[in-house]
Design a protein around this motif. Structure first.
Motif, PDB file in Angstrom:
ATOM      1  N   GLU A 163       0.835  -1.220   0.000  1.00 32.36           N
ATOM      2  CA  GLU A 163       0.000   0.000   0.000  1.00 32.36           C
ATOM      3  C   GLU A 163       0.868   1.269   0.000  1.00 32.36           C
ATOM      4  O   GLU A 163       0.574   2.238  -0.724  1.00 32.36           O
ATOM      5  CB  GLU A 163      -0.919   0.004   1.217  1.00 32.36           C
ATOM      6  CG  GLU A 163      -2.001  -1.059   1.135  1.00 32.36           C
ATOM      7  CD  GLU A 163      -2.878  -1.062   2.370  1.00 32.36           C
ATOM      8  OE1 GLU A 163      -2.608  -0.235   3.287  1.00 32.36           O
ATOM      9  OE2 GLU A 163      -3.829  -1.863   2.429  1.00 32.36           O
ATOM     10  N   LEU A 164       1.926   1.250   0.778  1.00 36.04           N
ATOM     11  CA  LEU A 164       2.807   2.422   0.842  1.00 36.04           C
ATOM     12  C   LEU A 164       3.516   2.658  -0.487  1.00 36.04           C
ATOM     13  O   LEU A 164       3.636   3.796  -0.973  1.00 36.04           O
ATOM     14  CB  LEU A 164       3.824   2.246   1.971  1.00 36.04           C
ATOM     15  CG  LEU A 164       4.797   3.411   2.181  1.00 36.04           C
ATOM     16  CD1 LEU A 164       4.015   4.682   2.525  1.00 36.04           C
ATOM     17  CD2 LEU A 164       5.782   3.102   3.299  1.00 36.04           C
ATOM     18  N   ALA A 165       3.953   1.570  -1.131  1.00 37.03           N
ATOM     19  CA  ALA A 165       4.630   1.704  -2.427  1.00 37.03           C
ATOM     20  C   ALA A 165       3.669   2.231  -3.472  1.00 37.03           C
ATOM     21  O   ALA A 165       4.026   3.070  -4.322  1.00 37.03           O
ATOM     22  CB  ALA A 165       5.198   0.342  -2.845  1.00 37.03           C
ATOM     23  N   ALA A 166       2.408   1.736  -3.409  1.00 40.23           N
ATOM     24  CA  ALA A 166       1.410   2.218  -4.372  1.00 40.23           C
ATOM     25  C   ALA A 166       1.128   3.713  -4.174  1.00 40.23           C
ATOM     26  O   ALA A 166       1.026   4.488  -5.141  1.00 40.23           O
ATOM     27  CB  ALA A 166       0.126   1.385  -4.228  1.00 40.23           C
ATOM     28  N   LEU A 167       1.007   4.118  -2.923  1.00 36.09           N
ATOM     29  CA  LEU A 167       0.760   5.544  -2.650  1.00 36.09           C
ATOM     30  C   LEU A 167       1.939   6.410  -3.113  1.00 36.09           C
ATOM     31  O   LEU A 167       1.756   7.482  -3.712  1.00 36.09           O
ATOM     32  CB  LEU A 167       0.501   5.759  -1.153  1.00 36.09           C
ATOM     33  CG  LEU A 167      -0.851   5.260  -0.630  1.00 36.09           C
ATOM     34  CD1 LEU A 167      -0.920   5.403   0.889  1.00 36.09           C
ATOM     35  CD2 LEU A 167      -1.994   6.038  -1.285  1.00 36.09           C
ATOM     36  N   ASP A 168       3.189   5.946  -2.857  1.00 31.14           N
ATOM     37  CA  ASP A 168       4.371   6.728  -3.276  1.00 31.14           C
ATOM     38  C   ASP A 168       4.441   6.835  -4.788  1.00 31.14           C
ATOM     39  O   ASP A 168       4.733   7.899  -5.354  1.00 31.14           O
ATOM     40  CB  ASP A 168       5.645   6.056  -2.733  1.00 31.14           C
ATOM     41  CG  ASP A 168       5.776   6.214  -1.232  1.00 31.14           C
ATOM     42  OD1 ASP A 168       5.118   7.158  -0.700  1.00 31.14           O
ATOM     43  OD2 ASP A 168       6.528   5.468  -0.607  1.00 31.14           O
ATOM     44  N   ALA A 169       4.160   5.733  -5.470  1.00 25.77           N
ATOM     45  CA  ALA A 169       4.212   5.762  -6.938  1.00 25.77           C
ATOM     46  C   ALA A 169       3.148   6.698  -7.498  1.00 25.77           C
ATOM     47  O   ALA A 169       3.403   7.467  -8.431  1.00 25.77           O
ATOM     48  CB  ALA A 169       4.029   4.333  -7.481  1.00 25.77           C
ATOM     49  N   ASP A 170       1.949   6.603  -6.904  1.00 28.53           N
ATOM     50  CA  ASP A 170       0.860   7.491  -7.379  1.00 28.53           C
ATOM     51  C   ASP A 170       1.204   8.952  -7.155  1.00 28.53           C
ATOM     52  O   ASP A 170       1.009   9.809  -8.024  1.00 28.53           O
ATOM     53  CB  ASP A 170      -0.426   7.107  -6.652  1.00 28.53           C
ATOM     54  CG  ASP A 170      -1.629   7.822  -7.241  1.00 28.53           C
ATOM     55  OD1 ASP A 170      -1.544   8.292  -8.402  1.00 28.53           O
ATOM     56  OD2 ASP A 170      -2.666   7.943  -6.549  1.00 28.53           O
ATOM     57  N   LEU A 171       1.769   9.269  -5.983  1.00 31.27           N
ATOM     58  CA  LEU A 171       2.114  10.658  -5.651  1.00 31.27           C
ATOM     59  C   LEU A 171       3.224  11.173  -6.558  1.00 31.27           C
ATOM     60  O   LEU A 171       3.180  12.299  -7.062  1.00 31.27           O
ATOM     61  CB  LEU A 171       2.513  10.760  -4.180  1.00 31.27           C
ATOM     62  CG  LEU A 171       2.825  12.168  -3.667  1.00 31.27           C
ATOM     63  CD1 LEU A 171       1.595  13.052  -3.829  1.00 31.27           C
ATOM     64  CD2 LEU A 171       3.245  12.121  -2.205  1.00 31.27           C
ATOM     65  N   GLU A 172       4.259  10.327  -6.814  1.00 33.84           N
ATOM     66  CA  GLU A 172       5.356  10.755  -7.694  1.00 33.84           C
ATOM     67  C   GLU A 172       4.864  10.989  -9.109  1.00 33.84           C
ATOM     68  O   GLU A 172       5.276  11.930  -9.799  1.00 33.84           O
ATOM     69  CB  GLU A 172       6.447   9.689  -7.680  1.00 33.84           C
ATOM     70  CG  GLU A 172       7.230   9.630  -6.376  1.00 33.84           C
ATOM     71  CD  GLU A 172       8.296   8.542  -6.410  1.00 33.84           C
ATOM     72  OE1 GLU A 172       8.376   7.856  -7.450  1.00 33.84           O
ATOM     73  OE2 GLU A 172       9.028   8.412  -5.415  1.00 33.84           O
ATOM     74  N   GLN A 173       3.927  10.151  -9.561  1.00 37.55           N
ATOM     75  CA  GLN A 173       3.379  10.319 -10.905  1.00 37.55           C
ATOM     76  C   GLN A 173       2.630  11.647 -11.026  1.00 37.55           C
ATOM     77  O   GLN A 173       2.766  12.374 -12.006  1.00 37.55           O
ATOM     78  CB  GLN A 173       2.459   9.132 -11.220  1.00 37.55           C
ATOM     79  CG  GLN A 173       1.881   9.194 -12.646  1.00 37.55           C
ATOM     80  CD  GLN A 173       0.962   8.005 -12.931  1.00 37.55           C
ATOM     81  OE1 GLN A 173       0.731   7.184 -12.043  1.00 37.55           O
ATOM     82  NE2 GLN A 173       0.480   7.936 -14.155  1.00 37.55           N
ATOM     83  N   LYS A 174       1.865  11.965  -9.995  1.00 34.64           N
ATOM     84  CA  LYS A 174       1.108  13.227 -10.025  1.00 34.64           C
ATOM     85  C   LYS A 174       2.036  14.448  -9.981  1.00 34.64           C
ATOM     86  O   LYS A 174       1.841  15.447 -10.675  1.00 34.64           O
ATOM     87  CB  LYS A 174       0.124  13.269  -8.852  1.00 34.64           C
ATOM     88  CG  LYS A 174      -1.015  12.268  -8.992  1.00 34.64           C
ATOM     89  CD  LYS A 174      -1.962  12.340  -7.807  1.00 34.64           C
ATOM     90  CE  LYS A 174      -3.107  11.343  -7.960  1.00 34.64           C
ATOM     91  NZ  LYS A 174      -4.038  11.400  -6.817  1.00 34.64           N
ATOM     92  N   VAL A 175       3.090  14.354  -9.159  1.00 37.02           N
ATOM     93  CA  VAL A 175       4.041  15.475  -9.059  1.00 37.02           C
ATOM     94  C   VAL A 175       4.769  15.673 -10.368  1.00 37.02           C
ATOM     95  O   VAL A 175       4.948  16.802 -10.862  1.00 37.02           O
ATOM     96  CB  VAL A 175       5.035  15.239  -7.902  1.00 37.02           C
ATOM     97  CG1 VAL A 175       6.155  16.269  -7.948  1.00 37.02           C
ATOM     98  CG2 VAL A 175       4.308  15.304  -6.565  1.00 37.02           C
ATOM     99  N   ASP A 176       5.197  14.572 -11.012  1.00 37.85           N
ATOM    100  CA  ASP A 176       5.894  14.682 -12.301  1.00 37.85           C
ATOM    101  C   ASP A 176       4.983  15.285 -13.361  1.00 37.85           C
ATOM    102  O   ASP A 176       5.402  16.091 -14.195  1.00 37.85           O
ATOM    103  CB  ASP A 176       6.379  13.292 -12.736  1.00 37.85           C
ATOM    104  CG  ASP A 176       7.484  12.761 -11.823  1.00 37.85           C
ATOM    105  OD1 ASP A 176       8.119  13.600 -11.155  1.00 37.85           O
ATOM    106  OD2 ASP A 176       7.685  11.535 -11.797  1.00 37.85           O
ATOM    107  N   LEU A 177       3.717  14.877 -13.323  1.00 31.29           N
ATOM    108  CA  LEU A 177       2.766  15.400 -14.289  1.00 31.29           C
ATOM    109  C   LEU A 177       2.549  16.903 -14.092  1.00 31.29           C
ATOM    110  O   LEU A 177       2.513  17.689 -15.043  1.00 31.29           O
ATOM    111  CB  LEU A 177       1.444  14.643 -14.182  1.00 31.29           C
ATOM    112  CG  LEU A 177       0.341  15.071 -15.174  1.00 31.29           C
ATOM    113  CD1 LEU A 177       0.834  14.900 -16.620  1.00 31.29           C
ATOM    114  CD2 LEU A 177      -0.926  14.248 -14.957  1.00 31.29           C
TER     115      LEU A 177
END
Length: 278
Positions: A258-272
């Motif tokens: 769950e933590l890895a999924a949240l980090d990946a989602d957050l990094e994707q949004k920040v990069d976008l």
């Protein structure tokens, strides 16, 4: 014409005497002018003769009056011409000059006293007028001094007002420049915002990827962390208990995923968001 010529020749002869009369052009015009000069000269000579006769008559009258006065002086006082000393003549001359200056009819004390009194009154009146004029002049000088001081004050106030107006004008100009800059900046930001919104619309970005959505998600995360704090405090008494190893490993793995999924989602949004802002 002959009479004019004789009169002119006679007059020229009397004027030049033994000298020869200068040659001149004899014409009707010159004879007319010379005849006019003859008439003027004769009229002037007649006036001079009358004046001489008048002066001679007056001199004769003055001489007769002088002789009469000398006779009276000799008979009344016993003085004769030449018998008066020079100091006495000087005093008499001063007395005569004083009488003439005072405009009195004679040199008696009865004539001098009123004349002197009149001069004294005139002097007092003149001094009074001088004092009045002095007071008026002093008042005028005070008013002039006050006017000069007021003028200097007004000039100083005008100078300060002019300086203040210049400062205000410079400040107003600076504000106008800043206002123009802010307007230009606002237009630029509005234009850039519109371009960013157009890019977002063209890329069909979800609402969950907007900055506002991310901020809301961060706020929710913070709120959840705050809610977990009291729960963690309640679990502290049970921290010493030995959990089931198998169950613990399962829970840990689930939390990691769950933590890895949240980090990946957050990094994707920040990069976008970074790519959209550039």
């Amino acid at each position: 014409m002959c009479e004019k010529s004789r009169r002119v020749n006679r007059w020229l002869g009397s004027v030049f005497g033994e000298q020869a009369v200068p040659e001149f052009e004899v014409s009707a015009r010159t004879m007319e002018l010379l005849d006019q000069l003859v008439q003027i000269s004769e009229a002037r000579c007649e006036e001079v003769n009358l004046l001489i006769d008048d002066h001679r008559q007056k001199a004769s009258e003055y001489s007769s009056d002088g002789a009469h006065l000398q006779e009276l002086l000799h008979q009344s006082v016993g003085l004769q011409a030449g018998s008066v000393s020079k100091p006495t003549l000087d005093l008499l001359s001063v007395l005569e000059g004083t009488a003439e200056a005072l405009a009195v009819k004679d040199t008696s004390i009865g004539s001098f006293v009123p004349a002197v009194n009149k001069l004294t009154n005139d002097l007092a009146e003149a001094e009074k007028t001088d004092r009045t004029l002095g007071r008026e002049l002093s008042a005028v000088r005070k008013k002039m001094t006050a006017a000069i001081i007021l003028r200097k004050k007004l000039e100083e106030d005008l100078r300060k007002t002019t300086q203040a107006q210049q400062v205000e004008a410079a400040t107003a100009e600076e504000r106008l420049l800043n206002m123009d800059f802010m307007k230009n900046k606002s237009r630029d930001l509005t234009y850039r915002n519109k371009i960013a919104q157009d890019k977002l619309a063209s890329r069909q970005m979800e609402d969950s990827l907007t900055h506002q959505a991310i901020v809301q998600l961060s706020e929710k995360t913070t709120a959840l962390k705050q809610e977990i704090v009291p729960l963690m405090k309640k679990l502290e008494p049970y921290s010493d208990l030995s959990p089931s190893p198998a169950l613990a490993r399962v829970k840990i793995e689930e939390a990691k995923r769950e933590l890895a999924a949240l980090d990946a989602d957050l990094e994707q949004k920040v990069d976008l968001m970074n790519s959209l802002s550039t």
